[in-house]
Design a protein around this motif. Structure first.
Motif, PDB file in Angstrom:
ATOM      1  N   VAL A 211       1.631  -7.428   0.199  1.00 35.10           N
ATOM      2  CA  VAL A 211       1.073  -7.669   1.522  1.00 35.10           C
ATOM      3  C   VAL A 211       0.529  -6.354   2.071  1.00 35.10           C
ATOM      4  O   VAL A 211       0.874  -5.279   1.597  1.00 35.10           O
ATOM      5  CB  VAL A 211       2.118  -8.253   2.503  1.00 35.10           C
ATOM      6  CG1 VAL A 211       2.679  -9.562   1.987  1.00 35.10           C
ATOM      7  CG2 VAL A 211       3.245  -7.259   2.765  1.00 35.10           C
ATOM      8  N   ASP A 212      -0.325  -6.464   3.047  1.00 35.16           N
ATOM      9  CA  ASP A 212      -0.700  -5.312   3.856  1.00 35.16           C
ATOM     10  C   ASP A 212      -0.198  -5.606   5.264  1.00 35.16           C
ATOM     11  O   ASP A 212      -0.675  -6.545   5.918  1.00 35.16           O
ATOM     12  CB  ASP A 212      -2.213  -5.091   3.867  1.00 35.16           C
ATOM     13  CG  ASP A 212      -2.574  -3.800   4.575  1.00 35.16           C
ATOM     14  OD1 ASP A 212      -2.757  -2.786   3.879  1.00 35.16           O
ATOM     15  OD2 ASP A 212      -2.653  -3.797   5.818  1.00 35.16           O
ATOM     16  N   ASP A 213       0.784  -4.843   5.712  1.00 34.48           N
ATOM     17  CA  ASP A 213       1.467  -5.148   6.971  1.00 34.48           C
ATOM     18  C   ASP A 213       1.519  -3.902   7.846  1.00 34.48           C
ATOM     19  O   ASP A 213       2.427  -3.077   7.724  1.00 34.48           O
ATOM     20  CB  ASP A 213       2.871  -5.669   6.697  1.00 34.48           C
ATOM     21  CG  ASP A 213       3.568  -6.144   7.975  1.00 34.48           C
ATOM     22  OD1 ASP A 213       2.930  -6.108   9.054  1.00 34.48           O
ATOM     23  OD2 ASP A 213       4.733  -6.561   7.890  1.00 34.48           O
ATOM     24  N   ASN A 278      -1.719  -0.130   4.593  1.00 31.66           N
ATOM     25  CA  ASN A 278      -0.288  -0.401   4.807  1.00 31.66           C
ATOM     26  C   ASN A 278       0.233  -1.363   3.750  1.00 31.66           C
ATOM     27  O   ASN A 278       0.830  -2.402   4.052  1.00 31.66           O
ATOM     28  CB  ASN A 278      -0.050  -0.970   6.211  1.00 31.66           C
ATOM     29  CG  ASN A 278      -0.473  -0.014   7.304  1.00 31.66           C
ATOM     30  OD1 ASN A 278      -1.593  -0.081   7.821  1.00 31.66           O
ATOM     31  ND2 ASN A 278       0.407   0.901   7.652  1.00 31.66           N
ATOM     32  N   LEU A 279       0.026  -1.017   2.484  1.00 38.10           N
ATOM     33  CA  LEU A 279       0.429  -1.891   1.396  1.00 38.10           C
ATOM     34  C   LEU A 279       1.939  -1.898   1.219  1.00 38.10           C
ATOM     35  O   LEU A 279       2.601  -0.863   1.315  1.00 38.10           O
ATOM     36  CB  LEU A 279      -0.239  -1.441   0.093  1.00 38.10           C
ATOM     37  CG  LEU A 279      -1.748  -1.656   0.010  1.00 38.10           C
ATOM     38  CD1 LEU A 279      -2.317  -0.970  -1.222  1.00 38.10           C
ATOM     39  CD2 LEU A 279      -2.079  -3.144   0.003  1.00 38.10           C
ATOM     40  N   GLU A 280       2.472  -3.076   0.912  1.00 40.80           N
ATOM     41  CA  GLU A 280       3.914  -3.222   0.687  1.00 40.80           C
ATOM     42  C   GLU A 280       4.149  -4.202  -0.461  1.00 40.80           C
ATOM     43  O   GLU A 280       3.656  -5.331  -0.433  1.00 40.80           O
ATOM     44  CB  GLU A 280       4.618  -3.718   1.944  1.00 40.80           C
ATOM     45  CG  GLU A 280       6.112  -3.906   1.767  1.00 40.80           C
ATOM     46  CD  GLU A 280       6.839  -4.265   3.048  1.00 40.80           C
ATOM     47  OE1 GLU A 280       8.054  -4.498   2.991  1.00 40.80           O
ATOM     48  OE2 GLU A 280       6.171  -4.326   4.112  1.00 40.80           O
ATOM     49  N   VAL A 281       4.907  -3.752  -1.453  1.00 33.49           N
ATOM     50  CA  VAL A 281       5.293  -4.585  -2.589  1.00 33.49           C
ATOM     51  C   VAL A 281       6.736  -5.032  -2.386  1.00 33.49           C
ATOM     52  O   VAL A 281       7.615  -4.202  -2.143  1.00 33.49           O
ATOM     53  CB  VAL A 281       5.164  -3.823  -3.919  1.00 33.49           C
ATOM     54  CG1 VAL A 281       5.682  -4.665  -5.086  1.00 33.49           C
ATOM     55  CG2 VAL A 281       3.707  -3.431  -4.157  1.00 33.49           C
ATOM     56  N   SER A 282       6.980  -6.323  -2.485  1.00 31.32           N
ATOM     57  CA  SER A 282       8.335  -6.828  -2.338  1.00 31.32           C
ATOM     58  C   SER A 282       9.205  -6.318  -3.481  1.00 31.32           C
ATOM     59  O   SER A 282       8.811  -6.362  -4.652  1.00 31.32           O
ATOM     60  CB  SER A 282       8.338  -8.363  -2.339  1.00 31.32           C
ATOM     61  OG  SER A 282       7.570  -8.868  -1.269  1.00 31.32           O
TER      62      SER A 282
END
Length: 398
Positions: A211-213, A278-282
């Motif tokens: 996601v980009d959060d 603002n990339l985020e990998v679970s």
């Protein structure tokens, strides 16, 4: 903007006269420009979400306090030459337009980075947050020194595709280069992106969600982009399926059926297209040691540098390992390796995951766009079956 013509001016004078002069120069530039058919107009007045991201104690840090934090890092690794920094800052961002839209945000950030090195050893560590109190400069230096101590006597490795562990520092580099080349709405429209023609398809491992959060409090939160468009969490990949790329007002208009997702850059940089800042990998459930056991035979990579995108349409990226590369043998990290040249497919790497760590970390990426605008990625340690080595470098840190 005047009659479809757009002009831009930049200034470091923020008094009334300086702003008036910047506006005059922007109008003059617009008068001289050609009509821009992709310009989507100014952001209409709209509410933006409330976010965290400001810490008064970080904003109040004095130069003496910053120097003391750096000294604590140096004192923690006396056996090595230590390169690095401790930095903190305050960023004010405001967007106002004749549409009546007016938004502002004040952000803080702090980072510590350490490279411990001798002639034959090199180790790396870093940490970042919008609260300086969450950083431990001495612990960062000790991590770098402990890594360096294991790199003496490095040996070479045959070229080929290897199973690998990528620490968050390393995976963040790969993800960022893939992100600006393939998660960019302009690149997608121009068929330069790996996502071009693949939206809705399963392209990665089932365990991979991206996601980009900009609102994430554990990242470096942002309420809006440089056009003033509000940010919201945007799912880019869900359980391996490509869902979307990021958009600004210009690329959304060009696409015809999209809306901005709040990813516009500042006006002078909008020619690059929107970027996912603002990339985020679970993360997964495995510890780092458990991931190493899954790899069994392969390599362990601390970080990467000198990266470049070889083929954006296929997601192929090249670069070097640095500051802590090791063999994995029998499910254990063993002998150190010289730096390795890789040319690897990011899609294949993520399609071939062996697991994701439970250690999601914030890695600073601000130096890639604008050091005055703090942003980073939230990523775990990654285990993969497909990291392609094509040659060797010159030592543990060079």
């Amino acid at each position: 903007m005047r009659d479809g013509r757009v002009g831009c001016a930049v200034t470091n004078r923020t008094d009334d006269e300086g702003l008036r002069e910047a506006a005059r120069r922007a109008a003059e530039a617009a008068d001289s420009a050609k009509p821009d058919p992709d310009y989507a107009g100014l952001q209409p007045a709209v509410a933006v979400p409330a976010v965290e991201g400001f810490d008064a104690a970080t904003a109040a840090l004095t130069p003496q306090e910053q120097a003391a934090a750096a000294a604590a890092s140096i004192e923690a690794a006396p056996e090595y030459g230590l390169y690095g920094y401790f930095t903190s800052g305050v960023t004010h961002l405001a967007v106002s337009s004749s549409t009546g839209h007016a938004v502002s945000q004040t952000m803080t950030d702090a980072s510590v980075l350490a490279i411990a090195a001798s002639d034959e050893e090199s180790g790396y560590a870093e940490a970042t947050s919008w609260k300086a109190s969450e950083l431990d400069p001495a612990a960062v230096a000790r991590e770098a020194a402990e890594k360096a101590a294991r790199t003496k006597g490095a040996v070479e490795l045959e070229a080929g595709t290897h199973a690998a562990i990528l620490e968050p520092y390393a995976f963040s580099e790969l993800l960022w280069y893939f992100g600006f080349s393939s998660l960019n709405g302009l690149a997608c429209l121009e068929n330069r992106s790996y996502f071009s023609g693949r939206i809705g398809q399963k392209i990665f491992h089932d365990s991979f969600t991206l996601v980009d959060d900009g609102l994430a409090a554990h990242g470096l939160p942002k309420a809006f982009d440089f056009e003033g468009a509000p940010k919201q969490p945007l799912v880019l990949v869900e359980n391996g399926i490509a869902k979307d790329v990021v958009w600004d007002r210009r690329t959304a208009k060009r696409a015809g059926d999209r809306q901005t997702t709040g990813h516009a850059l500042s006006a002078p940089a909008q020619g690059f297209g929107p970027l996912p800042l603002n990339l985020e990998v679970s993360g997964g459930e495995a510890t780092r040691d458990e991931l190493i056991e899954r790899v069994e035979e392969g390599i362990y990579v601390t970080r990467l540098h000198y990266l470049g995108v070889v083929d954006p349409r296929e997601g192929i990226i090249t670069g070097m390992t640095r500051d802590g590369t090791f063999r994995i043998e029998g499910g254990k990290v063993t002998k150190p390796l010289v730096n390795l040249r890789f040319t690897t497919s990011f899609p294949r790497l993520v399609e071939s995951l062996l697991g994701l760590g439970n250690d999601v970390e914030l890695v600073n990426r601000s130096d890639f766009y604008d050091e005055r605008y703090p942003f980073g990625t939230l990523v775990p340690t990654v285990a993969t079956e497909a990291f392609t080595i094509v040659g060797t470098g010159s030592g543990p840190g060079l």
